[in-house]
Every structure is written in C-alpha cells, then in structure tokens.
Design a protein around this motif. Structure first.
Motif, PDB file in Angstrom:
ATOM      1  N   ASP A 123       0.820  -1.216   0.000  1.00 29.24           N
ATOM      2  CA  ASP A 123       0.000   0.000   0.000  1.00 29.24           C
ATOM      3  C   ASP A 123       0.856   1.270   0.000  1.00 29.24           C
ATOM      4  N   HIS A 124       2.091   1.158  -0.464  1.00 27.80           N
ATOM      5  CA  HIS A 124       3.004   2.316  -0.574  1.00 27.80           C
ATOM      6  C   HIS A 124       3.246   2.993   0.782  1.00 27.80           C
ATOM      7  N   ASP A 125       3.096   2.242   1.854  1.00 28.01           N
ATOM      8  CA  ASP A 125       3.296   2.782   3.205  1.00 28.01           C
ATOM      9  C   ASP A 125       4.709   2.431   3.651  1.00 28.01           C
ATOM     10  N   ALA A 126       5.546   3.461   3.857  1.00 31.96           N
ATOM     11  CA  ALA A 126       6.954   3.229   4.187  1.00 31.96           C
ATOM     12  C   ALA A 126       7.349   3.809   5.538  1.00 31.96           C
ATOM     13  N   THR A 127       6.424   4.421   6.273  1.00 29.78           N
ATOM     14  CA  THR A 127       6.777   5.056   7.539  1.00 29.78           C
ATOM     15  C   THR A 127       5.971   4.466   8.686  1.00 29.78           C
ATOM     16  N   ALA A 128       6.559   4.552   9.884  1.00 32.48           N
ATOM     17  CA  ALA A 128       5.891   4.107  11.110  1.00 32.48           C
ATOM     18  C   ALA A 128       6.004   5.221  12.140  1.00 32.48           C
ATOM     19  N   GLU A 129       4.983   5.391  12.968  1.00 31.89           N
ATOM     20  CA  GLU A 129       4.965   6.436  13.991  1.00 31.89           C
ATOM     21  C   GLU A 129       4.733   5.811  15.364  1.00 31.89           C
ATOM     22  N   CYS A 130       5.548   6.242  16.342  1.00 33.22           N
ATOM     23  CA  CYS A 130       5.402   5.764  17.714  1.00 33.22           C
ATOM     24  C   CYS A 130       4.369   6.619  18.442  1.00 33.22           C
ATOM     25  N   LYS A 131       3.347   5.972  18.999  1.00 34.66           N
ATOM     26  CA  LYS A 131       2.284   6.685  19.695  1.00 34.66           C
ATOM     27  C   LYS A 131       1.937   5.936  20.981  1.00 34.66           C
ATOM     28  N   ASN A 132       2.284   6.552  22.139  1.00 38.47           N
ATOM     29  CA  ASN A 132       1.963   5.976  23.443  1.00 38.47           C
ATOM     30  C   ASN A 132       2.447   4.536  23.583  1.00 38.47           C
ATOM     31  N   GLY A 133       3.677   4.304  23.141  1.00 41.15           N
ATOM     32  CA  GLY A 133       4.282   2.985  23.300  1.00 41.15           C
ATOM     33  C   GLY A 133       3.913   1.978  22.249  1.00 41.15           C
ATOM     34  N   THR A 134       3.132   2.394  21.233  1.00 42.39           N
ATOM     35  CA  THR A 134       2.694   1.476  20.175  1.00 42.39           C
ATOM     36  C   THR A 134       2.984   2.091  18.813  1.00 42.39           C
TER      37      THR A 134
END
Length: 386
Positions: A123-134
């Motif tokens: 799905d052309h998704d290459a980034t991840a974001e840390c949010k409240n430990g997840t």
C-alpha cells in the motif's frame, strides 16, 4: 621435573585454570529506574542477570522483565529502562535501514523503513509512527511482482559475479560463463540475462566450440572444384568459408586445390579485422572474434596458404541505440543506451495519466530495430494500468 611437565600436570589437576585465562568477569551494571538480581560487585563469565523497571518504565526488550549475560567482561546487552510511552524497534521481515537503527524510539517519533531488494512497500506505506508505546501503521515489505526468482540454469554454464540471494529486483543482471570448450555465438564465453517484469530474459545455449581439422585427420578423395567446408557461416554475397578453402568434408583436399597450409610466420604481418580481435594464435592458424555489439560474418579461422592469408571474416553491427531524444515518450535525460541483438531491457517512460506512479516499457533489439511495449505501471498487487 621440567617446568613444561609441571605446567601440564597442573592443568590436568586444575582444568578450570585454562578456561579462566580466556574469560573475564563483568562489573555490576548501571541501571536507572530499575533493579536487578542477584546484586554483586562483580559477576563471573556466564552469569545471567534478571532485571525489571520501576512504575512508568519498561525494559528496552520485549516483556516486562529482561535478562543479560556476562560474556567475557561484557554484558550481552545493556540493561536499560525506558519510559512506557516509548516504542521498541519491531522486527519487520525483509526490511532494512539506511543506517543502524536504535533499540527504541521516543513517543511521536516517525521512522522510514526500506525494503530489501525484490520487495516493495504494501500500500506504498513506508513510515511508522510511535504513539503511546505502540507503533501506528507499521510498514510491510511484500514481494514485488516485477522481481524474479532464481535465474535459470543453462547447460554447460555457471553464474559468476552475483550475490547469494533468492530474489532479484527488476532490471537485475546475472552474468553467465560457458565452461571450457563451449561458447555462445562462436567463441564468446559470457552472456548476461536480465530480470524483466518478473521474468528472466532468454539465454543462448553454450555449444561446443568448433576446431579446425588437423591435416593428418583429412582423408584425400577424388574430385575437383574449389575447396569449402560445411562448418562456418559465410557473409551474404561473399566467398569466405571456414578454413579459407581447406577441405574438411566436401571431398576436395589441399593437393587437389593446390593450396598448402603453412606456418603463419610465412604470411608476415597478421591481418587486422575492423571491430574484431585475434583471440587464439597457433602455429597454423589465427582465430578471430568480434568485439561487443558486433557479429562475425565469414570464417573465424584464418590460415596461411603458401604466403597468402585465407579469406578474412568481417564484423558487422549487431546492436540498437535507444535514447530519450529520439523517443519523447521515454523519461527525459535517460541518456543513450546500447542493446545487443536480441537483448531486452526495461526503461522508465512517461504517461500523462497517473503521473504520480512510475511507468515502464520493455525495449527489445531485434534485427537492428527497436520495439516497445505499452507504457505501464509496473505490475503489482494494487496497480496495473496496461
């Protein structure tokens, strides 16, 4: 008793002494916002520590408690307690990072994940974001439909200059080399295959190289006419044949044609073939081969006949030239590329619709002419505009 003997006896009595020489103890680790057991000033090699963290913190490893082992003076990993809102680095199959990743990332931090060769982001998704430990929207690397599996096996050939891998990205190249006494198109020993839209380009078989027949192997027969052979291709409109008129199977021998093969030193300077090289020299003949992008016409073997060289071969063009200036639908600034006869390659092209995706066309050189497939988005699970 000598010193060496005494030392040997001591090692037998105290076998742990030799092991102790190769290991070192570990000092007690520093751990903020947490605690570990057992608590000692120092620890022997192989000792395992168990640690946990205070409220509002967690170990920088998976789970609510962690372990670390003393390995020759160093702990197997640093004992560390981080805030609960921080995220630990996840294991993403077939992912890679441009630089060494951290063990954990702060809340709100975004990271970009790259995929290994032959894999693309789902799905052309290459980034991840840390949010409240997840982690939110963790990228997934899936196989690219345009990638190729293991390259094909060619009889009497091996693959050289390639990395050990099971998947090859689009446009990957593998180089084959024929075994001894085998070649492609005469005496050419190497050829390349390319990964094009999920398929490997077609390879040429390695065939046993032809060798000139020895004079002692020829059997004289009766008959007349000009000597020829049945082995080598002749240039259209020309009279050149393999061996320069020396018979190997037509029924005409040297004595009948009046042409005697002599040492090549009797013919003086070796003849030059434009765009060709001498690849083998013996006392009685020269073997020619054309440079890359040229095809041999006529005999590859040239002999000396009583002071005169036999018919020479010629090297004719066997390639196509592709450039973006002559083909405006190709991506600008592509440059000039040369393709061998029968070679395919994938080039980026332009399409007014779906401009935000990369489009490609497969180009093939056949009989000196270029052919192009439609300009399409590379095949994938999600997009295909062809």
């Amino acid at each position: 008793m000598s010193f060496k003997c005494l030392r040997f006896v001591l090692l037998i009595w105290f076998p742990g002494a030799l092991h102790a020489q190769s290991t070192s103890p570990c000092e007690a680790p520093d751990l903020d916002d947490g605690y570990f057991v057992p608590v000692q000033v120092s620890y022997l090699h192989g000792t395992k520590l168990y640690y946990a963290c205070d409220r509002g913190h967690k170990p920088a490893v998976e789970g609510w408690w962690g372990t670390s082992t003393c390995e020759n003076g160093e702990w197997s990993h640093k004992l560390e307690c981080i805030e609960e809102e921080y995220c630990l680095l996840q294991n993403i199959p077939h992912a890679k990072f441009s630089k060494t990743p951290k063990r954990w990332y702060k809340d709100g931090r975004r990271i970009r994940v790259e995929c290994e060769e032959g894999y693309i982001h789902k799905d052309h998704d290459a980034t991840a974001e840390c949010k409240n430990g997840t982690w939110l929207s963790v990228p997934v690397c899936e196989r690219d439909d345009a990638a190729c599996g293991e390259p094909p096996k060619l009889p009497h050939a091996v693959i050289i200059h390639r990395s050990m891998q099971g998947l090859f990205a689009a446009n990957s190249e593998v180089l084959y080399e024929c075994e001894d006494e085998y070649g492609v198109e005469g005496t050419v020993k190497q050829q390349s295959l390319f990964c094009i839209m999920g398929e490997w380009s077609e390879g040429q078989p390695c065939r046993r190289e032809s060798r000139p027949t020895s004079r002692h192997d020829r059997h004289p027969t009766t008959g007349g006419g000009a000597g020829t052979t049945g082995g080598g291709p002749s240039r259209p409109g020309g009279s050149g044949t393999l061996g320069g008129g020396v018979s190997t199977g037509s029924g005409h021998n040297e004595r009948e044609t009046g042409r005697t093969t002599t040492a090549i030193t009797r013919c003086g300077e070796r003849p030059r073939v434009p765009n060709g090289d001498i690849v083998e020299t013996t006392e009685t003949y020269l073997r020619y081969q054309c440079i890359t992008y040229y095809k041999l016409w006529g005999p590859e073997i040239v002999m000396c006949h009583s002071g005169t060289w036999s018919t020479l071969p010629s090297c004719t063009e066997a390639f196509c030239v592709v450039d973006s200036d002559s083909n405006p639908f190709l991506k600008p600034f592509l440059g000039v590329k040369h393709l061998k006869e029968g070679q395919k390659t994938k080039l980026e092209c332009l399409k007014l619709s779906h401009q935000w995706f990369q489009h490609f066309t497969v180009v093939k050189c056949s009989h000196g002419q270029l052919s192009f497939t439609d300009c399409c988005v590379a095949a994938s699970h999600h997009f295909n505009t062809c």
